[in-house]
Design a protein around this motif. Structure first.
Motif, PDB file in Angstrom:
ATOM      1  N   PRO A  81       0.832  -1.208   0.000  1.00  0.00           N
ATOM      2  CA  PRO A  81       0.000   0.000   0.000  1.00  0.00           C
ATOM      3  C   PRO A  81       0.865   1.256   0.000  1.00  0.00           C
TER       4      PRO A  81
ATOM      5  N   PRO B  70      -1.308   0.880  11.324  1.00  0.00           N
ATOM      6  CA  PRO B  70      -1.103   1.005   9.872  1.00  0.00           C
ATOM      7  C   PRO B  70      -2.235   1.777   9.215  1.00  0.00           C
ATOM      8  N   VAL B  71      -1.863   2.543   8.194  1.00  0.00           N
ATOM      9  CA  VAL B  71      -2.830   3.327   7.434  1.00  0.00           C
ATOM     10  C   VAL B  71      -3.356   2.481   6.289  1.00  0.00           C
ATOM     11  N   GLN B  72      -4.681   2.483   6.109  1.00  0.00           N
ATOM     12  CA  GLN B  72      -5.294   1.637   5.097  1.00  0.00           C
ATOM     13  C   GLN B  72      -4.826   2.001   3.690  1.00  0.00           C
ATOM     14  N   ASP B  73      -4.837   3.286   3.374  1.00  0.00           N
ATOM     15  CA  ASP B  73      -4.430   3.749   2.039  1.00  0.00           C
ATOM     16  C   ASP B  73      -3.461   4.909   2.208  1.00  0.00           C
TER      17      ASP B  73
ATOM     18  N   SER C 241       6.280   4.010   6.871  1.00  0.00           N
ATOM     19  CA  SER C 241       5.403   3.849   8.030  1.00  0.00           C
ATOM     20  C   SER C 241       6.231   4.037   9.286  1.00  0.00           C
TER      21      SER C 241
END
Length: 833
Positions: free
Chosen positions: A229, A570-573, A564
């Motif tokens: 991602p 965690p960031v989805q997108d 990151s």
């Protein structure tokens, strides 16, 4: 009722022709754009370079790592893989730079000879290249260059020129139209490109008995671990999708601009046609009043005007479709210059755009007709007793009230920005500025007729002294019968103001980019490759650094990464991030506001980050590089303020030395000291800028990237200009009896024509002044948000756009007035009845 409708038009041909011309112009613009948009869906992407392989794993910037290539090669479905490099290689023959007309780029692409297997090329003369200094040319390129096997040519790559011997000529077995190719020995190609052990694409051949779909499924699974991602860099392509990896067709999202143009054109056209049909209904007010007085019901009047709209839409579409087919290639050529479409894009002509053009034209006509119906139904049956029920009435107070309300709203938002009542930055500030701009443009369009009315009253005495007949009567007409000019004034004011405000705002943002670059750059000179010409070599940087008088030469290269922060969810997108690889001490050439250690002192496993990344000193970062299946871990030891010169992550190039990541190429070289431009061969595509030249170059590039919106506004302005001139001419054509009466009172033809010209001047000039004032206002408000911006407000007003547009409006209005009055007076004896 339809028959009666056309009978009423007999006495007002100007109304008919004016509405029809407006609708034809709108339908032509819509049709041309729709042909282009439809062609994007039907366009077959040409496959040239990868015509010899069924599947391609494409990336950008050397994203095929040895690990990724090995993972694909190990699949049981794969029979063989071939790595491909593609890099700009400028060719010089007998000292002259060679360009092939019609190519996607003005330079050839360099490749390794082993990748010729992926292409349709086969040797027609000579032998393959085996050592540095040898090259194989494609047959078309050799023909244009007039070279043969054994000739010597020069090739410029990454800022250096090397002599090569032509050892072979390769001819394609299928169409080869959009790229020129040079093939080098594989090792030499890797050295020239600076990719190291990496490649730009991977051609994949299946084992016997394995189908393309099975091969694609297997390769997709193998590639997936290398996509993460925020960094999905590897793309698996088969069939026509292979052409998309050759950069012959722009990405599909680029055509959102065309869709935007289609709907904006439709919206503006609706307003244009509504104004024309409303004026037609008003000019036919007496006839409509007679129909009402003899018993016509409102529903019958409504159906009468709707029937007119349908018939006009049919005629307009029949005229506009051929015109749109002729205009579509012109639109494509313009967007090709913008980079929205490529040289491989071709316009196709199919029935679907014709049907959609008719549907949208009919919708525009019907919506405009409904607006005209409202005006027609306001005409009272008793008005049949009058000669001109609509003339002399004042403009609607509601329009003025709405305009003043929007003007007050724009003024309030301007005060917030000018006086700093609320502290805003970034997106919030841009939103406030956009709101001010929209309110100002809409307000100008609404109050413009009142401005023309007031200006006419103010200049009445002066004009009467200058022109006692034509000028006096023109002012009297503009003041007393100002309703007949309102439609033209509103359309013209909207179009010109929109261009002025949008282009002025764009100039401000371009200036701001330049101002920020001045703040960030400490270097005396900046070296860059010419647009699209690859990168600069480490060899060139070292030559610059070794020169007497040079104290620093720092190279930087951007690289897409996924970042990151450890310990955070965690960031989805995640948004895309860019790492900047630096060779040298960047603090000597850029102004950086720092916390922590200097980026020049970064050690192994340490990294500097921008403030926008949100990581503090001591944070642990996980960085995924392109073509890697695992994250690298770094500790943040330095945080710097955001700058347009660097990405969000800063790494010394030596941090990845010894790995297969490329680090020997530079996007820019910042130089402290003497001018480095003289060190570069004058034939190579390397540009040397002083600090000030670099600043303005960035401003120009920002303008190039964002020029679509100004040209969209120009298209809207042209449509509004056509509507305004058409409205003026339509009103003049319906005044034949008025002109004949003036002739009977003793006025000469010249005086009548001068009167019409004076009317155009009194209508157009106040609108241009109003548009200029609105542009200056919005530009001043924007400039006040930046230190020192107010001083340069005058330079941000787009006179080079407004003056030609204003001159075209005035010239069109004058020419139209003369032609129409001359035509109206031609049959004056027949109109005496």
């Amino acid at each position: 009722m339809a028959w009666l409708a056309w009978r009423t038009l007999r006495w007002h041909p100007g109304s008919l022709m004016g509405t029809l011309v407006t609708l034809v112009v709108a339908a032509t613009a819509v049709g041309a754009l729709w042909f282009v948009v439809d062609s994007t869906d039907r366009q077959e992407v040409p496959v040239e370079r990868y015509a010899g392989v069924p599947l391609v794993v494409g990336t950008s910037g050397g994203g095929i790592s040895p690990g990724l290539a090995a993972a694909v090669d190990a699949l049981p479905e794969v029979g063989a893989t071939v790595r491909d490099l593609s890099f700009p290689a400028v060719l010089f023959v007998r000292g002259a730079r060679l360009e092939v007309p019609g190519d996607q780029r003005v330079w050839p692409w360099g490749h390794g000879w082993s990748s010729a297997r992926l292409t349709p090329f086969l040797l027609s003369e000579g032998r393959p290249p085996r050592a540095p200094g040898e090259v194989v040319m494609d047959a078309r390129l050799a023909a244009v260059a007039r070279t043969k096997v054994g000739d010597r040519v020069e090739v410029a790559v990454s800022g250096t020129v090397q002599a090569h011997e032509v050892v072979g000529v390769a001819a394609p077995r299928s169409a080869w139209r959009h790229q020129s190719a040079l093939f080098f020995a594989d090792g030499h190609a890797a050295a020239l490109s600076g990719r190291g052990q990496r490649a730009d694409a991977l051609g994949v051949y299946p084992r016997p008995g394995v189908g393309v779909e099975a091969l694609r499924a297997a390769v997709t699974r193998a590639v997936e671990p290398y996509n993460t991602p925020g960094l999905r860099i590897a793309r698996v392509a088969v069939g026509a999708d292979r052409g998309g990896q050759e950069n012959n067709i722009v990405a599909g999202e680029g055509f959102n601009t065309l869709w935007f143009l289609v709907w904006v054109t439709g919206l503006v056209s609706t307003g244009m046609v509504a104004a024309a049909m409303g004026l037609s209904a008003r000019r036919r007010g007496m006839e409509i009043a007679v129909l009402r007085s003899v018993g016509a019901r409102p529903g019958q009047i409504r159906w009468m005007l709707l029937a007119e709209a349908v018939l006009l839409a049919v005629v307009a579409t029949a005229v506009a479709v051929p015109l749109g087919m002729l205009l579509a290639p012109v639109v494509v050529a313009r967007f090709r210059d913008f980079g929205t479409v490529s040289v491989a894009f071709e316009v196709g002509y199919h029935p679907v755009p014709v049907l959609w053009t008719f549907a949208l034209t009919l919708a525009i006509a019907l919506v405009a007709s409904l607006a005209a119906v409202r005006r027609a139904l306001r005409i009272r049956p008793g008005d049949a007793l009058g000669e001109a029920p609509a003339e002399g009435r004042r403009l609607g107070r509601g329009r003025l009230a709405a305009g003043l309300a929007l003007l007050a709203g724009a003024g309030a938002l301007s005060a917030v920005q000018l006086w700093g009542l609320v502290t805003l930055h970034g997106v919030a500030l841009m939103g406030l500025q956009l709101g001010t701009m929209c309110l100002a443009v809409a307000a100008v369009g609404l109050v413009a007729p009142w401005v023309v009315l007031i200006s006419g009253r103010l200049v009445r005495v002066v004009v009467a002294r200058v022109s006692r007949v034509g000028g006096f009567l023109a002012v009297a007409n503009v003041v007393f019968n100002h309703r007949r000019f309102a439609g033209a004034v509103g359309a013209l004011a909207l179009g010109v103001t929109l261009v002025g405000v949008i282009v002025g705002t764009q100039l401000f943002y371009d200036w701001r980019v330049a101002a920020h670059a001045v703040r960030d750059v400490r270097a005396d000179h900046v070296l860059r490759p010419s647009t699209g010409q690859g990168a600069l070599s480490e060899e060139l940087r070292r030559r610059v650094l070794a020169r007497d008088g040079t104290s620093a030469a720092v190279g930087i290269a951007p690289m897409p990464v996924a970042v990151s922060v450890e310990g955070r969810p965690p960031v989805q997108d995640p948004p895309p991030a860019t790492a900047t690889l630096v060779t040298g001490d960047v603090t000597r050439v850029l102004h950086l506001s720092l916390r922590g250690r200097s980026p020049g002192d970064l050690g192994e496993g340490e990294v500097a980050v921008s403030e926008s990344l949100g990581a503090g000193l001591g944070s642990r970062l996980r960085v995924r590089f392109p073509g890697e299946a695992e994250d690298a871990r770094y500790t943040v030891t330095s945080v710097y303020a955001d700058t347009g010169e660097l990405g969000s992550v800063l790494l010394p190039a030596r941090a990845i030395a010894g790995t297969h990541l490329p680090s020997r190429q530079h996007e820019r070289i910042y130089v402290r000291g003497a001018d480095p431009g003289r060190l570069a061969d004058p034939r190579v595509p390397v540009e040397s800028f002083t600090k000030q030249e670099y600043v303005w170059q960035k401003s120009r590039e920002n303008a190039e990237r964002n020029r679509t919106l100004p040209y969209v506004s120009l298209l809207v302005a042209v449509l509004c200009l056509v509507a305004a001139i058409n409205s003026l001419c339509m009103g003049l054509l319906d005044r034949r009896r008025e002109f004949t009466g003036m002739r009977h009172l003793g006025m000469r033809r010249g005086q009548v024509m001068r009167m019409a010209c004076w009317e155009s001047v009194f209508t157009v000039v106040p609108v241009l002044v109003l548009a200029l004032a609105a542009t200056a206002w919005v530009t001043l408000v924007h400039a006040a948000s930046e230190p020192g911006g107010v001083a340069g407000t005058l330079s941000l007003i787009p006179f080079d756009w407004l003056v030609p547009l204003g001159a075209a409006a005035l010239a069109g209005a004058l020419a139209g007035s003369l032609l129409v009055v001359r035509a109206a007076l031609r049959n004056e004896r027949q109109d005496t009845v």
